[in-house]
Design a protein around this motif. Structure first.
Motif, PDB file in Angstrom:
ATOM      1  N   ARG A  55      -6.617  -2.142  16.044  1.00 35.90           N
ATOM      2  CA  ARG A  55      -7.081  -3.309  15.280  1.00 35.90           C
ATOM      3  C   ARG A  55      -6.687  -3.197  13.819  1.00 35.90           C
ATOM      4  NH1 ARG A  55     -11.803  -3.085  18.559  1.00 35.90           N
ATOM      5  NH2 ARG A  55     -12.905  -1.890  16.968  1.00 35.90           N
ATOM      6  N   LEU A  56      -6.756  -1.980  13.279  1.00 32.76           N
ATOM      7  CA  LEU A  56      -6.384  -1.782  11.874  1.00 32.76           C
ATOM      8  C   LEU A  56      -4.885  -1.994  11.676  1.00 32.76           C
ATOM      9  CD1 LEU A  56      -7.392  -0.871   9.054  1.00 32.76           C
ATOM     10  CD2 LEU A  56      -6.847   1.468   9.726  1.00 32.76           C
ATOM     11  N   LEU A  57      -4.079  -1.439  12.573  1.00 27.63           N
ATOM     12  CA  LEU A  57      -2.630  -1.506  12.416  1.00 27.63           C
ATOM     13  C   LEU A  57      -2.070  -2.900  12.647  1.00 27.63           C
ATOM     14  CD1 LEU A  57      -1.556   1.847  14.129  1.00 27.63           C
ATOM     15  CD2 LEU A  57      -1.629   1.330  11.680  1.00 27.63           C
ATOM     16  N   ARG A  58      -2.786  -3.746  13.374  1.00 23.32           N
ATOM     17  CA  ARG A  58      -2.247  -5.076  13.619  1.00 23.32           C
ATOM     18  C   ARG A  58      -2.209  -5.919  12.342  1.00 23.32           C
ATOM     19  NH1 ARG A  58      -7.327  -7.575  17.056  1.00 23.32           N
ATOM     20  NH2 ARG A  58      -8.630  -8.195  15.279  1.00 23.32           N
ATOM     21  N   HIS A  59      -2.929  -5.485  11.307  1.00 21.14           N
ATOM     22  CA  HIS A  59      -2.908  -6.206  10.030  1.00 21.14           C
ATOM     23  C   HIS A  59      -1.683  -5.829   9.188  1.00 21.14           C
ATOM     24  CE1 HIS A  59      -6.929  -7.853  10.581  1.00 21.14           C
ATOM     25  NE2 HIS A  59      -7.334  -6.661  10.948  1.00 21.14           N
ATOM     26  N   ILE A  60      -0.928  -4.821   9.617  1.00 16.61           N
ATOM     27  CA  ILE A  60       0.230  -4.349   8.852  1.00 16.61           C
ATOM     28  C   ILE A  60       1.481  -5.070   9.341  1.00 16.61           C
ATOM     29  CG2 ILE A  60       1.661  -2.349   8.306  1.00 16.61           C
ATOM     30  CD1 ILE A  60      -0.849  -0.615   8.645  1.00 16.61           C
ATOM     31  N   ALA A  61       2.122  -5.767   8.431  1.00 19.15           N
ATOM     32  CA  ALA A  61       3.325  -6.518   8.781  1.00 19.15           C
ATOM     33  C   ALA A  61       4.571  -5.651   8.727  1.00 19.15           C
ATOM     34  CB  ALA A  61       3.490  -7.714   7.842  1.00 19.15           C
ATOM     35  N   TYR A  62       4.510  -4.561   7.945  1.00 20.98           N
ATOM     36  CA  TYR A  62       5.713  -3.738   7.728  1.00 20.98           C
ATOM     37  C   TYR A  62       5.246  -2.366   7.287  1.00 20.98           C
ATOM     38  CZ  TYR A  62      10.126  -2.226   5.483  1.00 20.98           C
ATOM     39  OH  TYR A  62      11.253  -1.549   5.109  1.00 20.98           O
ATOM     40  N   ARG A  65      -5.352 -11.942   3.693  1.00 20.68           N
ATOM     41  CA  ARG A  65      -4.674 -13.149   4.168  1.00 20.68           C
ATOM     42  C   ARG A  65      -3.187 -13.080   3.837  1.00 20.68           C
ATOM     43  NH1 ARG A  65      -8.001 -17.252   5.747  1.00 20.68           N
ATOM     44  NH2 ARG A  65     -10.234 -16.990   5.325  1.00 20.68           N
ATOM     45  N   GLU A  66      -2.839 -12.197   2.906  1.00 21.14           N
ATOM     46  CA  GLU A  66      -1.452 -11.991   2.537  1.00 21.14           C
ATOM     47  C   GLU A  66      -0.830 -10.941   3.461  1.00 21.14           C
ATOM     48  OE1 GLU A  66      -3.926  -8.966   0.312  1.00 21.14           O
ATOM     49  OE2 GLU A  66      -4.103 -11.119   0.759  1.00 21.14           O
ATOM     50  N   PRO A  67       0.499 -10.930   3.613  1.00 16.88           N
ATOM     51  CA  PRO A  67       1.146  -9.864   4.392  1.00 16.88           C
ATOM     52  C   PRO A  67       0.869  -8.502   3.764  1.00 16.88           C
ATOM     53  CG  PRO A  67       2.686 -11.650   3.920  1.00 16.88           C
ATOM     54  CD  PRO A  67       1.479 -11.905   3.086  1.00 16.88           C
ATOM     55  N   VAL A  68       0.754  -7.484   4.594  1.00 15.95           N
ATOM     56  CA  VAL A  68       0.478  -6.119   4.134  1.00 15.95           C
ATOM     57  C   VAL A  68       1.662  -5.233   4.496  1.00 15.95           C
ATOM     58  CG1 VAL A  68      -1.027  -4.112   4.311  1.00 15.95           C
ATOM     59  CG2 VAL A  68      -2.002  -6.430   4.410  1.00 15.95           C
ATOM     60  N   ALA A  69       2.169  -4.502   3.503  1.00 20.33           N
ATOM     61  CA  ALA A  69       3.259  -3.548   3.720  1.00 20.33           C
ATOM     62  C   ALA A  69       2.793  -2.166   3.297  1.00 20.33           C
ATOM     63  CB  ALA A  69       4.497  -3.948   2.926  1.00 20.33           C
ATOM     64  N   CYS A  70       3.052  -1.171   4.116  1.00 19.22           N
ATOM     65  CA  CYS A  70       2.717   0.213   3.809  1.00 19.22           C
ATOM     66  C   CYS A  70       4.014   0.977   3.579  1.00 19.22           C
ATOM     67  CB  CYS A  70       1.927   0.852   4.942  1.00 19.22           C
ATOM     68  SG  CYS A  70       0.356   0.045   5.268  1.00 19.22           S
ATOM     69  N   ILE A  71       4.146   1.573   2.403  1.00 17.57           N
ATOM     70  CA  ILE A  71       5.394   2.231   2.016  1.00 17.57           C
ATOM     71  C   ILE A  71       5.152   3.736   1.861  1.00 17.57           C
ATOM     72  CG2 ILE A  71       7.266   2.269   0.337  1.00 17.57           C
ATOM     73  CD1 ILE A  71       6.903  -0.390   1.882  1.00 17.57           C
ATOM     74  N   GLY A  72       6.043   4.512   2.457  1.00 14.72           N
ATOM     75  CA  GLY A  72       5.906   5.970   2.385  1.00 14.72           C
ATOM     76  C   GLY A  72       4.710   6.462   3.175  1.00 14.72           C
ATOM     77  N   ALA A  73       4.337   5.739   4.225  1.00 18.43           N
ATOM     78  CA  ALA A  73       3.145   6.084   4.996  1.00 18.43           C
ATOM     79  C   ALA A  73       3.360   7.402   5.743  1.00 18.43           C
ATOM     80  CB  ALA A  73       2.815   4.969   5.979  1.00 18.43           C
ATOM     81  N   ARG A  74       2.326   8.214   5.741  1.00 17.62           N
ATOM     82  CA  ARG A  74       2.430   9.509   6.416  1.00 17.62           C
ATOM     83  C   ARG A  74       1.193   9.714   7.284  1.00 17.62           C
ATOM     84  NH1 ARG A  74       0.826  14.744   5.298  1.00 17.62           N
ATOM     85  NH2 ARG A  74      -0.050  14.101   3.312  1.00 17.62           N
ATOM     86  N   MET A  75       1.404  10.192   8.491  1.00 17.20           N
ATOM     87  CA  MET A  75       0.297  10.539   9.373  1.00 17.20           C
ATOM     88  C   MET A  75       0.579  11.895  10.000  1.00 17.20           C
ATOM     89  SD  MET A  75      -1.537   8.490  12.508  1.00 17.20           S
ATOM     90  CE  MET A  75      -2.306   7.340  11.368  1.00 17.20           C
ATOM     91  N   SER A  76      -0.189  12.874   9.565  1.00 12.18           N
ATOM     92  CA  SER A  76      -0.016  14.229  10.080  1.00 12.18           C
ATOM     93  C   SER A  76      -0.517  14.316  11.511  1.00 12.18           C
ATOM     94  CB  SER A  76      -0.798  15.215   9.200  1.00 12.18           C
ATOM     95  OG  SER A  76      -2.198  14.970   9.314  1.00 12.18           O
ATOM     96  N   ALA A  77      -0.201  15.414  12.165  1.00 16.13           N
ATOM     97  CA  ALA A  77      -0.678  15.631  13.532  1.00 16.13           C
ATOM     98  C   ALA A  77      -2.197  15.666  13.568  1.00 16.13           C
ATOM     99  CB  ALA A  77      -0.097  16.930  14.079  1.00 16.13           C
ATOM    100  N   VAL A  89       0.849  -1.177   0.000  1.00 15.82           N
ATOM    101  CA  VAL A  89       0.000   0.000   0.000  1.00 15.82           C
ATOM    102  C   VAL A  89       0.894   1.240   0.000  1.00 15.82           C
ATOM    103  CG1 VAL A  89      -1.749   1.278   1.279  1.00 15.82           C
ATOM    104  CG2 VAL A  89      -1.825  -1.212   1.242  1.00 15.82           C
ATOM    105  N   MET A  90       0.681   2.127  -0.960  1.00 16.32           N
ATOM    106  CA  MET A  90       1.506   3.330  -1.067  1.00 16.32           C
ATOM    107  C   MET A  90       0.882   4.489  -0.286  1.00 16.32           C
ATOM    108  SD  MET A  90       3.981   2.219  -2.805  1.00 16.32           S
ATOM    109  CE  MET A  90       4.827   3.812  -2.854  1.00 16.32           C
ATOM    110  N   GLU A  91       1.682   5.103   0.530  1.00 17.85           N
ATOM    111  CA  GLU A  91       1.355   6.320   1.269  1.00 17.85           C
ATOM    112  C   GLU A  91       0.149   6.138   2.178  1.00 17.85           C
ATOM    113  OE1 GLU A  91       1.782   9.928  -0.940  1.00 17.85           O
ATOM    114  OE2 GLU A  91       3.597   9.238  -1.938  1.00 17.85           O
ATOM    115  N   ASN A  92      -0.943   6.881   1.957  1.00 16.62           N
ATOM    116  CA  ASN A  92      -2.020   6.938   2.951  1.00 16.62           C
ATOM    117  C   ASN A  92      -3.257   6.140   2.571  1.00 16.62           C
ATOM    118  OD1 ASN A  92      -0.364   8.644   4.363  1.00 16.62           O
ATOM    119  ND2 ASN A  92      -1.360  10.504   3.689  1.00 16.62           N
ATOM    120  N   GLU A  93      -3.105   5.117   1.765  1.00 18.70           N
ATOM    121  CA  GLU A  93      -4.254   4.346   1.292  1.00 18.70           C
ATOM    122  C   GLU A  93      -4.593   3.199   2.248  1.00 18.70           C
ATOM    123  OE1 GLU A  93      -6.212   4.834  -1.998  1.00 18.70           O
ATOM    124  OE2 GLU A  93      -5.600   6.620  -0.899  1.00 18.70           O
TER     125      GLU A  93
END
Length: 416
Positions: free
Chosen positions: A165-172, A138-150, A124-128
């Motif tokens: 709960r949402l973040l626990r699905h992210i492997a990287y 069921r596959e591993p999930v990787a978030c690349i270039g993730a950004r979270m503003s204040a 997943v690219m950036e904020n998607e």
């Protein structure tokens, strides 16, 4: 998550109605509708990479190239929220890469899509961060270039259990900046899942424009006197045109290439240019600028490297209006002097480095933009600022190393 699923259950009929209306009005084809519903055949065992649209997908291209090299027998399916993003990826003509519209974030659409492709990895690219897309993976999930503003962090912090709960699905997760890393960790992402900090947009690899096209346009758009307004949004074109009017009165030889972020706005922008009194030509109409053409409306997709190559000065759009600003790495790579507005939240650190080194000029409005264009009215001034920009970004650029590190981790995730 229950609230989100309830919202989707209520909103799904309206979303489907909207898709059907787009189909009936000719804005989407039957194939487009099918892709949004997750239908269609696929190649099982693919890597699924998703980006919202052109900006995110363009930044992903070096990563895609690295994956094609690292896992030579694995196909990639790249999805986008927009038809223009899908067209961008398809236009690259990369082997083993299929471009599709992203399935809706409903369980039914995602189930159909995953049944066809059986992805081994979701990138997943950036904020998607679509909840169902992550929760049903069921596959591993990787978030690349993730950004979270204040601001985003404050919103998520109101719902800590949902965020966790949402973040626990992210492997990287490889964040864009240190602030984002802190925010994701505070919301519950384990520290050992955090990757290196940085943006893939720093690893820009601009394709060389067609030399014949470049030479033909350069005859009426000389680099020293040509200004590019890149990826402008509604509310910026008027200010750019007012600033350019000042520059053009001082030197009638100066030219403007106006490249909107969304070419579909071309007709509206053409009216603005006409109202401003400039002779102009439209790229989408296959019009060629002549000796008297002051403004070239570049209302097409996929030609930004050509416009950068023609322009000695680039104003980066999305920054005079609250859009966070677009990438400074591409104009810097092309050796074009950079101007930008006050909103650079999407690339705060790179723009801060550029401004501190004299590698960019920040402008607040049309008058300030006009003054900056006057400061950069000579080839020597343009070259000096471009050199400063390259040096400033080189000192903080780990683009190639970043891609190598991320690719190695993604390769490990494939083997899980």
């Amino acid at each position: 998550m229950r609230a989100y699923r309830l919202f989707l259950a209520l909103a799904a009929p309206l979303a489907l109605l909207r898709l059907w209306l787009r189909r009936l009005r000719g804005r989407d084809s039957a194939a487009d509708l099918a892709q949004r519903l997750g239908r269609g055949s696929g190649t099982p065992g693919a890597i699924w990479l998703h980006g919202a649209s052109n900006g995110e997908l363009a930044s992903a291209r070096p990563l895609i190239a690295a994956l094609l090299h690292t896992v030579p027998d694995t196909p990639l399916v790249v999805t986008a929220n927009t038809a223009s993003g899908r067209a961008l990826v398809a236009g690259w003509g990369l082997p083993r890469v299929t471009a599709r519209l992203a399935p809706l974030d409903t369980r039914a659409a995602l189930r159909r899509f995953r049944r066809a492709w059986r992805p081994r990895l979701l990138i997943v690219m950036e904020n998607e961060l679509w909840p169902n897309r992550l929760a049903t993976a069921r596959e591993p999930v990787a978030c690349i270039g993730a950004r979270m503003s204040a601001r985003s962090f404050r919103r998520w912090h109101r719902f800590p259990r949902t965020a966790a709960r949402l973040l626990r699905h992210i492997a990287y997760l490889a964040p864009q900046d240190a602030e984002s890393a802190r925010h994701f960790a505070a919301l519950g992402l384990p520290e050992d899942r955090l990757g290196p900090t940085g943006t893939l947009k720093s690893a820009v690899d601009l394709p060389a424009p067609d030399p014949e096209t470049l030479a033909a346009l350069a005859r009426t758009l000389p680099r020293e006197t040509t200004i590019l307004a890149a990826s402008t949004h509604e509310g910026e074109e008027e200010q750019v045109l007012r600033a350019f009017a000042h520059a053009h009165r001082r030197d009638p030889a100066r030219r403007l290439i106006l490249a909107p972020r969304h070419p579909a706005r071309g007709a509206t922008i053409a009216s603005l240019i006409d109202k401003a009194g400039f002779v102009f030509a439209r790229r989408s109409a296959c019009e060629t600028p002549g000796p008297d053409t002051a403004v070239y409306l570049a209302d097409t997709l996929g030609e930004m490297p050509l416009w950068y190559a023609l322009a000695g000065v680039t104003f980066v759009g999305g920054s005079l209006v609250p859009r966070g600003g677009h990438t400074p790495f591409e104009p810097a790579a092309a050796g074009s002097a950079i101007l930008h507005g006050p909103d650079t939240a999407n690339f705060a650190a790179p723009y801060a480095a550029l401004d501190a080194a004299g590698g960019a000029i920040a402008v607040a409005d049309a008058d300030a933009l006009a003054g900056a264009l006057q400061r950069l009215s000579t080839a020597a001034a343009q070259a000096d600022q471009a050199d400063r920009a390259r040096a400033a970004l080189a000192r903080r650029d780990g683009g190639t190393a970043l891609i190598s590190e991320i690719t190695a981790t993604l390769r490990d995730l494939l083997d899980r």
